[in-house]
Scaffold this active site. Structure first.
Site, PDB file in Angstrom:
ATOM      1  N   ARG A   1      -8.792  -0.351  -3.506  1.00  0.00           N
ATOM      2  CA  ARG A   1      -8.738  -1.926  -4.161  1.00  0.00           C
ATOM      3  C   ARG A   1      -6.498  -1.416  -4.270  1.00  0.00           C
ATOM      4  O   ARG A   1      -6.207  -2.813  -4.059  1.00  0.00           O
ATOM      5  CB  ARG A   1      -9.393  -2.170  -5.295  1.00  0.00           C
ATOM      6  CG  ARG A   1      -8.875  -3.322  -6.148  1.00  0.00           C
ATOM      7  CD  ARG A   1      -9.978  -3.223  -7.555  1.00  0.00           C
ATOM      8  NE  ARG A   1      -8.425  -3.746  -7.960  1.00  0.00           N
ATOM      9  CZ  ARG A   1      -9.124  -5.555  -8.719  1.00  0.00           C
ATOM     10  NH1 ARG A   1      -9.556  -5.978  -7.667  1.00  0.00           N
ATOM     11  NH2 ARG A   1      -8.592  -6.198  -9.601  1.00  0.00           N
TER      12      ARG A   1
ATOM     13  N   HIS B   1     -11.343   3.120  -6.208  1.00  0.00           N
ATOM     14  CA  HIS B   1     -10.227   2.046  -7.050  1.00  0.00           C
ATOM     15  C   HIS B   1      -9.292   2.544  -6.122  1.00  0.00           C
ATOM     16  O   HIS B   1      -8.395   1.010  -6.164  1.00  0.00           O
ATOM     17  CB  HIS B   1     -10.266   2.384  -8.411  1.00  0.00           C
ATOM     18  CG  HIS B   1      -9.967   1.204  -8.949  1.00  0.00           C
ATOM     19  ND1 HIS B   1     -10.777   0.270  -9.702  1.00  0.00           N
ATOM     20  CD2 HIS B   1      -8.587   0.521  -9.747  1.00  0.00           C
ATOM     21  CE1 HIS B   1     -10.419  -1.057 -10.128  1.00  0.00           C
ATOM     22  NE2 HIS B   1      -8.894  -0.513 -10.666  1.00  0.00           N
TER      23      HIS B   1
ATOM     24  N   LYS C   1     -14.901  -8.783 -13.800  1.00  0.00           N
ATOM     25  CA  LYS C   1     -14.731  -8.144 -14.617  1.00  0.00           C
ATOM     26  C   LYS C   1     -13.880  -9.373 -15.339  1.00  0.00           C
ATOM     27  O   LYS C   1     -13.654 -10.471 -14.874  1.00  0.00           O
ATOM     28  CB  LYS C   1     -12.984  -7.138 -14.185  1.00  0.00           C
ATOM     29  CG  LYS C   1     -12.897  -6.989 -15.335  1.00  0.00           C
ATOM     30  CD  LYS C   1     -11.681  -5.267 -15.180  1.00  0.00           C
ATOM     31  CE  LYS C   1     -10.530  -4.566 -16.825  1.00  0.00           C
ATOM     32  NZ  LYS C   1      -9.785  -3.869 -15.964  1.00  0.00           N
TER      33      LYS C   1
ATOM     34  N   TYR D   1       1.992  -2.841  -8.552  1.00  0.00           N
ATOM     35  CA  TYR D   1       2.366  -3.476  -7.385  1.00  0.00           C
ATOM     36  C   TYR D   1       3.476  -2.863  -6.500  1.00  0.00           C
ATOM     37  O   TYR D   1       3.948  -2.098  -5.216  1.00  0.00           O
ATOM     38  CB  TYR D   1       1.346  -3.258  -6.557  1.00  0.00           C
ATOM     39  CG  TYR D   1      -0.398  -3.004  -6.971  1.00  0.00           C
ATOM     40  CD1 TYR D   1      -0.848  -2.197  -6.436  1.00  0.00           C
ATOM     41  CD2 TYR D   1      -1.172  -4.381  -8.058  1.00  0.00           C
ATOM     42  CE1 TYR D   1      -2.022  -1.831  -7.286  1.00  0.00           C
ATOM     43  CE2 TYR D   1      -2.212  -3.856  -8.435  1.00  0.00           C
ATOM     44  CZ  TYR D   1      -2.819  -2.418  -7.650  1.00  0.00           C
ATOM     45  OH  TYR D   1      -4.122  -2.402  -8.298  1.00  0.00           O
TER      46      TYR D   1
ATOM     47  N   ARG E   1     -13.328  -3.654  -6.619  1.00  0.00           N
ATOM     48  CA  ARG E   1     -14.159  -2.814  -7.246  1.00  0.00           C
ATOM     49  C   ARG E   1     -14.913  -2.075  -6.457  1.00  0.00           C
ATOM     50  O   ARG E   1     -16.148  -3.319  -6.362  1.00  0.00           O
ATOM     51  CB  ARG E   1     -14.121  -3.177  -9.092  1.00  0.00           C
ATOM     52  CG  ARG E   1     -12.779  -3.990  -9.561  1.00  0.00           C
ATOM     53  CD  ARG E   1     -12.481  -4.369 -11.170  1.00  0.00           C
ATOM     54  NE  ARG E   1     -11.782  -5.441 -11.948  1.00  0.00           N
ATOM     55  CZ  ARG E   1     -11.272  -6.280 -11.292  1.00  0.00           C
ATOM     56  NH1 ARG E   1     -11.893  -7.327 -10.866  1.00  0.00           N
ATOM     57  NH2 ARG E   1     -10.002  -6.774 -12.231  1.00  0.00           N
TER      58      ARG E   1
ATOM     59  N   HIS F   1      -6.956  -9.823 -10.877  1.00  0.00           N
ATOM     60  CA  HIS F   1      -6.093 -10.020 -12.190  1.00  0.00           C
ATOM     61  C   HIS F   1      -5.881 -11.652 -13.476  1.00  0.00           C
ATOM     62  O   HIS F   1      -5.338 -12.350 -12.329  1.00  0.00           O
ATOM     63  CB  HIS F   1      -5.131  -9.635 -12.196  1.00  0.00           C
ATOM     64  CG  HIS F   1      -4.824  -8.310 -11.298  1.00  0.00           C
ATOM     65  ND1 HIS F   1      -3.820  -7.664 -10.183  1.00  0.00           N
ATOM     66  CD2 HIS F   1      -5.995  -7.803 -11.645  1.00  0.00           C
ATOM     67  CE1 HIS F   1      -4.289  -6.219 -10.462  1.00  0.00           C
ATOM     68  NE2 HIS F   1      -5.555  -6.074 -10.986  1.00  0.00           N
TER      69      HIS F   1
END
Length: 325
Positions: A269, A266, A160, A301, A135, A292
């Site tokens: 990414r 982003h 995150k 994705y 990120r 994640h």
């Protein structure tokens, strides 16, 4: 005058719970907006009706997105629950459902076109975003000590959700990163000679490490051009380059490159994840590299790659179909 101490009490609770500075600014913004919307009425004199009216104003008059609407609601719920010890029950305005959007992805040629229009540290930041799947705030917060050339990895400290992780260090970026480390060290040496040199650290770490924060290893890989005052502890330090500075450089590069897609930091990414899946990487590996918590976040994705429609041919492309162009 009445509200100011109240706002400071919210700030104190946020910092006690060790929320990020970005979250603190966001929550305080929405609380202030909520109070101004109701003509500086104190929150203790308001309740569900006022909260619902405010959220309706955001949705109907301002037309904010579902994410923004939820952020405002989170800030107000936090204020009532953790600062005023009051539960907002039976609100007639729940959290908005976010639309399911597929991310914009760049192909290799488009990435190359954009990179060719960028220079110096901004080129390198973009290379790390695309090559390591970071990120933008994770890339800008990288410190010299986070780069491991031996194990070919990059350490992400408190990404995150406050989670640490490792990701790939692209070998094609090893030499440019070494050059950037030299630039960061020269900047740090100059600060030390002038009586400064403290790294910008979270409050808990600066108290733990003290003068160790003057070591070159703690300095940001992409240092700001000017020194600043630490927003919490008040000492003079050198922060990293600001996200808006990178965003401006990226925007100019995208226009110059001629790429017609909507590109943000982003986007690289997203492109990183998609390219890995296209090259046969295991989805669990991609999940780990991206950080994640939920595999379903990574699975989006697979829709971009088109793995679920592999082998499907459009009827207009079938051999027996005759098409006049």
């Amino acid at each position: 005058m009445i509200i100011s101490p109240f706002i400071e009490s919210i700030r104190a609770v946020i910092r006690t719970k060790q929320y990020s500075l970005k979250t603190e600014k966001s929550y305080l913004y929405w609380v202030k907006y909520f109070i101004r919307f109701h003509h500086l009425k104190h929150p203790r004199d308001m309740g569900n009706r006022e909260v619902e009216a405010f959220l309706s104003h955001l949705a109907v008059v301002r037309g904010v997105s579902a994410a923004t609407q939820n952020q405002a609601l989170c800030a107000i719920v936090f204020m009532y629950k953790h600062v005023m010890d009051t539960e907002l029950k039976n609100l007639k305005f729940g959290y908005a459902k976010k639309p399911r959007n597929l991310p914009t992805v760049l192909n290799a040629q488009e990435v190359q076109k954009i990179l060719m229009c960028m220079l110096g540290k901004y080129w390198l930041v973009t290379g790390i975003l695309y090559g390591s799947g970071l990120r933008v705030h994770e890339a800008l917060r990288l410190r010299i000590k986070d780069i491991d050339f031996v194990n070919k990895s990059i350490f992400i400290f408190r990404g995150k959700g406050g989670k640490d992780r490792y990701t790939l260090l692209p070998q094609s970026l090893a030499d440019p990163i070494k050059c950037q480390i030299s630039i960061a060290k020269k900047c740090h040496d100059k600060d030390v000679r002038e009586g400064f040199g403290m790294a910008s650290l979270p409050p808990s770490l600066i108290r733990k490490y003290g003068n160790a924060a003057k070591q070159a290893s703690w300095q940001f890989l992409f240092p700001s051009s000017v020194r600043c005052t630490h927003p919490i502890d008040g000492y003079i330090c050198r922060h990293h380059i600001h996200e808006t500075a990178y965003a401006k450089s990226l925007r100019q590069a995208v226009i110059k490159s001629g790429v017609l897609k909507r590109v943000t930091a982003h986007t690289f990414r997203h492109s990183f994840a998609t390219r890995l899946l296209q090259s046969g990487a295991d989805i669990r590996t991609v999940q780990e590299l991206l950080g994640h918590a939920d595999l379903r976040t990574t699975e989006i994705y697979t829709h971009v790659v088109g793995s679920r429609r592999a082998g499907t041919v459009s009827p207009i492309d079938l051999p027996e179909q005759s098409v006049i162009c």
